[in-house]
Each structure stands twice: as structure tokens, then as C-alpha cells.
Design an enzyme around this catalytic site. Structure first.
Site, PDB file in Angstrom:
ATOM      1  N   ASP A 232       0.826  -1.206   0.000  1.00 54.09           N
ATOM      2  CA  ASP A 232       0.000   0.000   0.000  1.00 54.09           C
ATOM      3  C   ASP A 232       0.867   1.266   0.000  1.00 54.09           C
ATOM      4  OD1 ASP A 232      -2.367   1.436   0.116  1.00 54.09           O
ATOM      5  OD2 ASP A 232      -3.188   0.298   1.802  1.00 54.09           O
TER       6      ASP A 232
ATOM      7  N   ASP B 113     -10.557   1.728  -4.008  1.00 56.17           N
ATOM      8  CA  ASP B 113     -11.139   1.363  -2.722  1.00 56.17           C
ATOM      9  C   ASP B 113     -12.657   1.320  -2.807  1.00 56.17           C
ATOM     10  OD1 ASP B 113      -8.864   0.960  -1.317  1.00 56.17           O
ATOM     11  OD2 ASP B 113      -8.889   2.857  -0.220  1.00 56.17           O
TER      12      ASP B 113
HETATM   13  C1  DGJ Z   1      -5.880   1.719   1.792  1.00 55.46           C
HETATM   14  C2  DGJ Z   1      -6.222   0.564   0.918  1.00 55.46           C
HETATM   15  O1  DGJ Z   1      -6.602   1.019  -0.342  1.00 55.46           O
HETATM   16  C3  DGJ Z   1      -7.288  -0.269   1.593  1.00 55.46           C
HETATM   17  O2  DGJ Z   1      -7.707  -1.297   0.757  1.00 55.46           O
HETATM   18  C4  DGJ Z   1      -6.731  -0.804   2.882  1.00 55.46           C
HETATM   19  O3  DGJ Z   1      -5.690  -1.698   2.624  1.00 55.46           O
HETATM   20  C5  DGJ Z   1      -6.267   0.343   3.751  1.00 55.46           C
HETATM   21  N1  DGJ Z   1      -5.376   1.221   3.064  1.00 55.46           N
HETATM   22  C6  DGJ Z   1      -5.575  -0.174   4.982  1.00 55.46           C
HETATM   23  O4  DGJ Z   1      -5.081   0.850   5.748  1.00 55.46           O
END
Ligand code: DGJ
Length: 684
Positions: free
Chosen positions: A431, A488
Site C-alpha cells: 500500500d 477502494d
Molecule cells: C488503503 C487501501 O486502499 C485499503 O484497501 C486498505 O488496505 C487500507 N489502506 C488499509 O489501511
């Protein structure tokens, strides 16, 4: 005049030099094998008239400032504080590499071209005898199409990635720049240049994609004389002083079959040429990610119960997301402290991994290595490892580590390697949840170096590029990773659109798509499980909700769609995604066509209730006109009571010719919005 041609399937690039920097005199659909290149050069010559200087400055692979050139130069450099105006002479060229030199300034410019599948990969490097400060270096500048009115590029945002933008071609520069230090939600480094009237399936189209994750700049430049050029390079200000510089690789595609010709070239290139797959022969596993089920609330018994249910639905990979390390109970702390949290995991992660594996799933884990919270042991020990000013504004309560520092890279390598070498981990979700304080090329090089080292030592581990969803999706990061978390947004309606537009670059096999909770956490919408399941089934399918919330009906539907996905993944994960030209703007439709052309599936999503009473026909594409196809609406059980007439497709399979499907089109039954019809086709 010397000339060279570079041919990739579907496109030809002709370069010519009269003793100076080569010029792309032709870029477009394939030329005949025996095309006289001298005639191409001659026919490319242009007149001058009053009000102009006496000879047109060349729009070369690296246009030069000076000679009254009014466009964007390919190099913007300074030495000893003074601007440089290089004038390169051609030194050598062999079709794959062209070297030019300005002896007076001590600069050498090298252009490289390589055919990779149907894509031409192009890059520029510059060396200087003495230190210079470089503000801009263009990957080989390409001519912009003359028979075109519009430039298509992308913007986007968190939970709204890959939004197509249209800008007119007009005198001056259309500039896009990613200054956030990553390719960015707002600025995916890709642009399409369609000729006027081109659609997804028809017309001549050019496309370019810059393979660099650290922020790019694009200039689409029209001269007062009418000529057009397109340049891609690293974002302005990402270059420091030095003597050796290199652009990212610019991938070029050209098509006579609309946007799809370029999209398919990019999809195949990423999937089949660029990405190194950890398990090339293993089917893509159905994914389960626990983020939207539990967030930071880790508990073995809960996760074991969730894993049981996910496996029963068909999941094959279980991913433990954020929250397993440091003292990470929310997003205010612990990034940087990559040790398993003994409060949540007193016996480590092994019991969960064992449980997951006993259910027949592989295990994956979340990291966000480039980031640090000020509330962490790492930040307390090494404040000097943090990029940017001490009084900077934070993003998600976090800061960025300086990845250009080898000590930082080796700390991160050791931490991640310690986890990977002591646990059976199949996958990492990598991430990156904030913008950099400033765009910085050294940061981009640093992250690639860290990823390359991990990939070399743990080649069996798949890595997914995530940056608050789709904030870092480009061919640079995909040389080190194999999946992207596109967004997301698990809202099926949003996802339908995002997936459709992202297919201009991304194949299904790398595009993660998950069935989210019934009440969507990012939109508040409630969608039927059928819609959620089919939208996720369009790409690399997964689930991301607490599966214990599913009713029996929802579980039955999801199990069935997942089984369908598995039964078809072998051909579909290698298929082309062809966007369909929908006569009804409320329908977002695509056709996935098997590599051998013998089968296809059409996904037609109803994104709004629509204007007219009844569905308009949907034309398919790229089929054999003479062939006959058995066509079946496989989710006809989803027809509702307001679809009142018994049309044949609702009753069972039909046999139709390719030409019929491509010209007359398919008329689907009426449906509610937020539903998706799935039509399978098999060549007879
Ligand atoms: C941002 C990501 O896009 C989410 O899917 C998740 O992994 C969160 N971070 C976790 O903090």
C-alpha cells in the site's frame, strides 16, 4: 537522408535523419513491407509561408530550443546556472538505438526502441561530460495525429479512478503533470489520441503510456504551423544535478480498430510481456480480503470464522490487511514498526496461516513499507529518514520514508524479509496512502530497487500495487508487481465504470475486483448480490466483506458466480477486454474474447434507468463475420416481472452469425438499473 522503420503488429514507425536528431516522419497503421521510405520522407516535407522563419524547426525525437522553435523542447537543462540550447548531430543508428551528440556542450543523447508484442517501447537517455541540472527530458517525442480534434486522458480521485477527460487539440500546449510523487489517482500516465469519429471499436487511434510511478509530465503540443507533437517525461522538478539521466519507458500503440486496438495491445503487453508472474501456470486464485470486514480489529477466532465462510464461498487466497504489526489499532500509529503485534497475535500469525491453509487457501499480508507514523519506534529512532520538512502537513497521519537512502531500503528489506522467510506467504498487498511532499525521481528509483530485491529473493510472492486504491497504477510498478487494487470503491456501480475505463490499459488478470458489503462502505448504496458478484467476476475476482452477513440467497448466488468464474478463468484471464460502443449511454458493456477467438462473454451493465423504454441493440465486435456462434444469456433467471415479453434470448441459446452480432447487434431483455446481463458466446 537516412531512414529506418520499426514495425510492431498493427503499427509502423518511420524515423529519418538528415544528419541531425532523427524525426518520426510516420507513425500509424502498418505500412506495406515494400514501402519506399524515401517517398515517406519526401511526402512529409512541408512548405513555409509569410510570417514564418525560412525553414521549419524539426519536430524531432527531442525538439530543440533555438531556431525560433515555439513548442516544447525535449530537453530543458542548465549548466552553471545558465540555460543550455543543445544542437545535436546524428552519430549512429541501427533501428533499435540512435545516438546523437552535441560536442560543443558535451552532451550525448541516446534513443532506444524495442518491439514488445504489439507495443513499441521507447526511451531516451542523456549523458553529459560535465554536471548539468535537468528540468525535463522527453522520452522520444511522437507526432500527434493531424486528423484529430480531441485528446483523451485521465483524471480521477480516491474511489473514483480512471475518469476519462477530453481536451481539444488547439494551438499551444495541453499539459498534464503528476506532482504528487506517484502516478496518482488524478493522473494515470496514459493518454489516447483518437482520430475524429473514432469509437471504442472503430477508427484510427494512437495511445501512449509512460512506465514510471514517480510522477510524469505530458505535453500535447500544437504549433502555430499546425504540426503536433506529444512528449512524456518525468514530472518537472524531479531531476537533480548530475551527468546521467534516463526517461521512463514510453509504450506506443496504434490501431485501426478504435480505442480497443490500443487497449488490447496494452493489456496483452502488460500481461504477457511486462509482468513476471510468480506462478505462471497457476490459475489466478479467488481472493478474500478482510479489510472491510474487521478493519483494525484483529482477533484470531473472528478471522478463523471469516476464513471458514470465505473458503466455503470459493475463496482460494485469504489476505490479512492493515493492523497486524506494531501497536496499530487505528491509522495514527506504527507504520514503520513491521513486527507482529503480540497483543493481537500472541502466538504470531502462524496459527491463522495454518487455519487458512487447512481450508485450502493461500495466505497474503498487507504492508505499507514506504510510510511512517510519527508515533512509531522507527520515527523516534530515525527522524532523519523521513522525507520533507519537519513541519510538513501529514496525509492520513503519516509521512514518507526517504527511499533514496540505502539504509532505509535495507531496514525495510530486512523487516519484510524476516516476515516472508518465517511464514508461508503467497502474496503482499503493498500500500501507499499519501502523496509525497514533493515529486522526487530518487524516491521512484528507490522503491523500484527495494521491490526488485524482494522479488529476486522471494520470487514466489505475488505483490499487489495499492495506493489508497488505484493511486499507483502504471507499467513501471507493474514490472515489480502483478496485481493492482484498482479502487477502494467496492460499490459495484462505480466499479463497473472504473473497470470499463481502466481496461484501456489493464487486463483482467491484474485487475483486482471484490464483492463488497451489502451496505457499501464508500457510497452508502445497497446493491443486489447479483450485481455485486457479476461486476467483481469481470476481473480478478475476490470478496471483501464479512461473509457472515450474507443471507442464504446471497451466499448461494455468490457461490454460483464464483464457481462460474473459476470454470472460465483459464481462458478469461488470457482474454482481450473489448469495450463495446453502446447505443444507450446508460449501458456500460464489454466483450471478453478468448485468445483463440472461439468463445466470448459479454457483460452489459445497466448503470442508470435509461432514456427510452426499451434496450437498444448492442453491437459485438472482433468476431468472424461468417462464423456462427451459440449465444446464451446465462443469468436469464434475473429477468424481472417488468420484462413482460418472451424474447428468444430469455428462453434459451440462439445461433447467430458473427456479422449479425456485429451489425444487427444483440437485443437484451429489459432490466432494472444496477443489473448486469452476462451473455456467453461459443463459435460453432
Ligand atoms: C488503503 C487501501 O486502499 C485499503 O484497501 C486498505 O488496505 C487500507 N489502506 C488499509 O489501511
Amino acid at each position: 537522408m537516412q531512414s529506418w522503420r520499426i514495425d510492431a503488429p498493427g503499427q509502423t514507425l518511420v524515423l529519418a535523419s538528415d544528419g541531425r536528431t532523427p524525426v518520426a516522419v510516420y507513425w500509424g497503421p502498418s505500412l506495406p513491407e515494400d514501402q519506399d521510405l524515401g517517398a515517406i520522407c519526401d511526402a512529409a516535407k512541408r512548405d513555409v509561408t509569410g510570417g514564418m522563419i525560412d525553414s521549419l524547426p524539426e519536430l524531432s525525437l527531442c525538439p530543440e530550443e533555438g531556431d525560433s522553435f515555439q513548442g516544447q523542447p525535449g530537453i530543458k537543462a542548465y549548466r552553471d546556472g545558465a540555460p543550455m540550447y543543445p544542437r545535436f548531430a546524428f552519430v549512429s543508428g541501427n533501428g533499435g538505438e540512435f545516438v546523437c551528440r552535441d560536442a560543443e556542450l558535451g552532451l550525448t543523447l541516446t534513443f532506444r526502441f524495442e518491439v514488445q508484442g504489439a507495443v513499441i517501447a521507447a526511451s531516451t537517455s542523456l549523458t553529459s561530460d560535465r554536471e548539468i541540472t535537468l528540468h525535463h527530458l522527453a522520452a522520444p517525442a511522437m507526432p500527434g495525429p493531424q486528423f484529430a480534434d480531441e485528446i483523451l486522458d485521465f483524471s480521477g480521485r480516491w474511489i473514483g479512478e480512471f475518469q476519462m477527460e477530453r481536451a481539444p487539440w488547439r494551438v499551444g500546449t495541453h499539459m498534464r503533470e503528476a506532482r504528487g510523487g506517484r502516478s496518482g489517482h488524478e493522473t494515470p500516465p496514459i493518454a489516447y489520441f483518437p482520430e475524429t469519429g473514432a469509437t471504442s471499436t472503430r477508427g484510427i487511434v494512437f495511445a501512449m503510456h509512460y512506465g514510471w510511478s514517480g510522477g510524469h509530465v505530458m505535453y500535447a503540443d500544437e504549433q502555430p504551423d499546425g504540426r503536433r507533437q506529444i512528449q512524456f517525461g518525468h514530472a518537472t522538478g524531479t531531476r537533480a544535478a548530475g551527468t546521467e539521466f534516463e526517461t521512463g519507458t514510453l509504450y506506443l500503440a496504434a490501431s485501426e480498430t478504435g480505442l480497443n486496438g490500443c487497449a488490447v495491445a496494452f493489456q496483452r503487453h502488460l500481461r504477457d510481456a511486462l509482468i513476471t508472474w510468480p506462478h505462471p501456470d497457476r490459475p489466478r486464485p479467488v481472493h478474500y480480503n478482510c479489510w472491510e470486514a474487521i478493519y483494525f480489529d484483529h482477533d484470531f477466532a473472528e478471522l478463523a470464522a471469516i476464513a471458514d465462510r470465505a473458503a466455503a464461498l470459493g475463496a482460494e487466497r485469504f489476505v490479512l490487511d492493515d493492523g497486524w504489526f506494531g501497536k496499530r489499532d487505528d491509522d495514527t500509529s506504527s507504520l514503520g514498526d513491521w513486527d507482529i503485534d503480540p497483543r493481537k497475535w500472541p502466538d504470531g500469525l502462524t496459527p491463522l496461516i495454518d487455519h487458512v491453509q487447512a481450508l485450502g487457501m493461500v495466505f497474503g499480508l498487507w504492508f505499507e513499507p514506504e510510510m511512517v507514523n510519527m508515533d512509531s519506534d522507527l520515527a523516534r529512532a530515525h527522524p532523519d529518514w523521513i522525507l520533507g520538512r519537519a513541519d510538513q502537513v501529514e496525509g492520513r497521519q503519516q509521512r514518507v520514508l526517504d527511499l533514496s537512502n540505502p539504509e532505509v531500503r535495507s531496514y525495510l528489506y530486512d523487516k519484510i524479509a524476516a516476515v516472508l522467510s518465517t511464514h508461508d506467504i503467497d502474496y503482499i498487498k503493498w500500500d501507499h496512502n499519501r502523496l509525497l511532499p514533493v515529486a522526487d525521481a530518487a524516491q521512484g528509483d528507490g522503491i523500484y530497487a527495494l521491490l526488485a530485491r524482494l522479488r529476486a529473493d522471494f520470487p514466489q510472492v505475488e505483490i499487489e500495487s495499492c495506493a489508497s486504491g488505484g493511486g499507483r497504477i502504471d507499467a513501471g510498478i507493474l514490472q515489480h508487481t502483478q496485481r493492482v487494487w484498482l479502487s477502494d470503491s467496492n460499490d459495484a456501480l462505480e466499479r463497473l465504470r472504473i473497470q470499463h475505463d481502466a481496461a484501456l490499459m489493464l487486463p483482467a488478470a491484474v485487475t483486482g475486483s471484490h464483492v463488497g458489503p451489502r451496505h457499501c462502505h464508500t457510497s452508502g448504496r445497497v446493491h443486489d448480490i447479483r450485481f455485486r458478484a457479476w461486476v467483481a467476476a469481470q476481473r480478478h475476482m475476490g470478496f471483501e466483506m464479512d461473509p457472515r452477513e450474507l443471507t442464504d440467497d446471497e451466499a448461494e448466488v455468490l457461490t454460483r458466480v464464483t464457481a462460474w468464474w473459476k470454470a472460465n478463468r483459464d481462458w478469461r484471464m488470457g482474454a482481450d477486454i473489448l469495450r463495446l460502443d453502446s447505443a444507450d449511454p446508460s449501458v456500460i458493456a464489454e466483450q471478453q474474447l478468448a485468445a483463440d477467438g472461439t468463445q466470448f462473454v459479454v457483460f452489459a451493465g445497466k448503470a442508470a434507468s435509461g432514456k427510452q423504454n426499451m434496450p437498444r441493440p448492442l453491437r459485438l465486435t472482433a468476431l468472424e463475420a461468417e462464423a456462427r456462434y451459440k449465444v446464451a444469456l446465462i443469468n436469464r433467471d434475473e429477468a424481472n416481472h417488468l420484462s413482460r415479453i418472451s424474447i428468444p434470448l430469455k428462453e434459451g441459446p440462439m445461433v447467430l452469425t458473427g456479422q449479425q452480432l456485429m451489425q444487427q447487434g444483440l437485443i437484451l431483455p429489459w432490466s432494472f438499473p444496477d443489473r448486469l446481463w452476462v451473455v456467453e458466446g461459443t463459435k460453432i
